[in-house]
Scaffold this motif. Structure first.
Motif, PDB file in Angstrom:
ATOM      1  N   THR A 149       9.102  -6.184   7.564  1.00 40.45           N
ATOM      2  CA  THR A 149       7.707  -6.576   7.414  1.00 40.45           C
ATOM      3  C   THR A 149       7.536  -8.068   7.682  1.00 40.45           C
ATOM      4  O   THR A 149       8.198  -8.886   7.046  1.00 40.45           O
ATOM      5  N   PRO A 150       6.652  -8.422   8.608  1.00 43.04           N
ATOM      6  CA  PRO A 150       6.414  -9.850   8.867  1.00 43.04           C
ATOM      7  C   PRO A 150       5.627 -10.494   7.728  1.00 43.04           C
ATOM      8  O   PRO A 150       4.813  -9.848   7.064  1.00 43.04           O
ATOM      9  N   ASP A 208       0.794  -1.225   0.000  1.00 47.15           N
ATOM     10  CA  ASP A 208       0.000   0.000   0.000  1.00 47.15           C
ATOM     11  C   ASP A 208       0.830   1.281   0.000  1.00 47.15           C
ATOM     12  O   ASP A 208       0.361   2.331   0.414  1.00 47.15           O
ATOM     13  N   GLU A 209       2.081   1.192  -0.429  1.00 46.30           N
ATOM     14  CA  GLU A 209       2.920   2.386  -0.552  1.00 46.30           C
ATOM     15  C   GLU A 209       3.497   2.441  -1.957  1.00 46.30           C
ATOM     16  O   GLU A 209       3.809   1.414  -2.548  1.00 46.30           O
ATOM     17  N   TRP A 210       3.650   3.644  -2.469  1.00 45.71           N
ATOM     18  CA  TRP A 210       4.262   3.826  -3.774  1.00 45.71           C
ATOM     19  C   TRP A 210       5.756   3.605  -3.646  1.00 45.71           C
ATOM     20  O   TRP A 210       6.384   4.017  -2.679  1.00 45.71           O
ATOM     21  N   VAL A 211       6.328   2.919  -4.634  1.00 38.86           N
ATOM     22  CA  VAL A 211       7.754   2.615  -4.620  1.00 38.86           C
ATOM     23  C   VAL A 211       8.444   3.477  -5.666  1.00 38.86           C
ATOM     24  O   VAL A 211       8.106   3.417  -6.848  1.00 38.86           O
ATOM     25  N   PHE A 257      15.394   1.761  -4.416  1.00 38.81           N
ATOM     26  CA  PHE A 257      15.012   0.420  -3.992  1.00 38.81           C
ATOM     27  C   PHE A 257      15.536   0.093  -2.593  1.00 38.81           C
ATOM     28  O   PHE A 257      15.166  -0.916  -2.013  1.00 38.81           O
ATOM     29  N   ASP A 258      16.384   0.958  -2.046  1.00 39.21           N
ATOM     30  CA  ASP A 258      16.874   0.742  -0.672  1.00 39.21           C
ATOM     31  C   ASP A 258      15.711   0.726   0.309  1.00 39.21           C
ATOM     32  O   ASP A 258      15.697  -0.056   1.265  1.00 39.21           O
ATOM     33  N   ARG A 259      14.724   1.580   0.064  1.00 37.23           N
ATOM     34  CA  ARG A 259      13.545   1.599   0.935  1.00 37.23           C
ATOM     35  C   ARG A 259      12.777   0.290   0.853  1.00 37.23           C
ATOM     36  O   ARG A 259      12.244  -0.199   1.839  1.00 37.23           O
ATOM     37  N   LEU A 260      12.739  -0.270  -0.342  1.00 36.15           N
ATOM     38  CA  LEU A 260      12.051  -1.541  -0.529  1.00 36.15           C
ATOM     39  C   LEU A 260      12.760  -2.653   0.247  1.00 36.15           C
ATOM     40  O   LEU A 260      12.113  -3.472   0.899  1.00 36.15           O
ATOM     41  N   VAL A 261      14.067  -2.663   0.209  1.00 35.50           N
ATOM     42  CA  VAL A 261      14.848  -3.648   0.976  1.00 35.50           C
ATOM     43  C   VAL A 261      14.563  -3.496   2.463  1.00 35.50           C
ATOM     44  O   VAL A 261      14.380  -4.487   3.175  1.00 35.50           O
ATOM     45  N   GLU A 262      14.482  -2.280   2.935  1.00 30.85           N
ATOM     46  CA  GLU A 262      14.168  -2.047   4.349  1.00 30.85           C
ATOM     47  C   GLU A 262      12.783  -2.574   4.695  1.00 30.85           C
ATOM     48  O   GLU A 262      12.577  -3.125   5.774  1.00 30.85           O
TER      49      GLU A 262
END
Length: 151
Positions: free
Chosen positions: A90-91, A72-75, A80-85
């Motif tokens: 995230t469980p 539910d967040e725009w990537v 992509f570092d935020r995506l890795v985080e």
């Protein structure tokens, strides 16, 4: 033929509270397209597949622009570092599907194949006992192998 004669018996799993990152590592290590998700007593509570772990292209509201969305967040494709985080924090239970195809080991393989073919949404059928403990899995490849090589 019964399910137990065809199922794969190396059922790797992931706990519902493990992170997406840990699940992804396990999938890559064992070359899996998905993992059954278990709870504290080892009962199957869901399924996590690679498709669910990837960002999805969606239309930006009130626009013709298409962008990627994950949880539910725009990537931002440039970050992509935020995506890795997100993967690391995230469980699994946030993304797992809870509608899962399951059969027992003594069920006929036709039942498992029927579940897989009914609307083609299931890529794997989980083989469980009465307490929903995972005994094995059946994938589309297992059925293909059966059709090509026989019993």
């Amino acid at each position: 033929m019964q399910v137990k004669n065809l199922m794969g018996s190396r059922p790797y799993t992931v706990h519902k509270n493990e992170t997406l990152y840990m699940a992804a590592e396990r999938m890559l290590e064992h070359r899996l397209g998905g993992l059954p998700v278990i709870d504290d007593v080892g009962a199957v509570v869901g399924l996590l597949e690679i498709d669910q772990m990837l960002p999805e292209p969606q239309k930006v509201p009130f626009s013709d622009v298409e962008a990627l969305r994950f949880l539910d967040e725009w990537v931002d494709p440039g970050s992509f570092d935020r995506l890795v985080e997100r993967y690391k924090n995230t469980p699994v239970h946030r993304l797992m599907r809870t509608e899962v195809a399951m059969v027992g080991p003594d069920d006929p393989i036709e039942k498992a194949l029927g579940l897989m073919l009914q609307d083609r949404q299931y890529r794997r059928v989980l083989v469980v006992d009465e307490q929903r403990q995972l005994l094995g899995t059946l994938t589309r490849s297992d059925f293909l192998r059966l059709f090509v090589r026989g019993h």
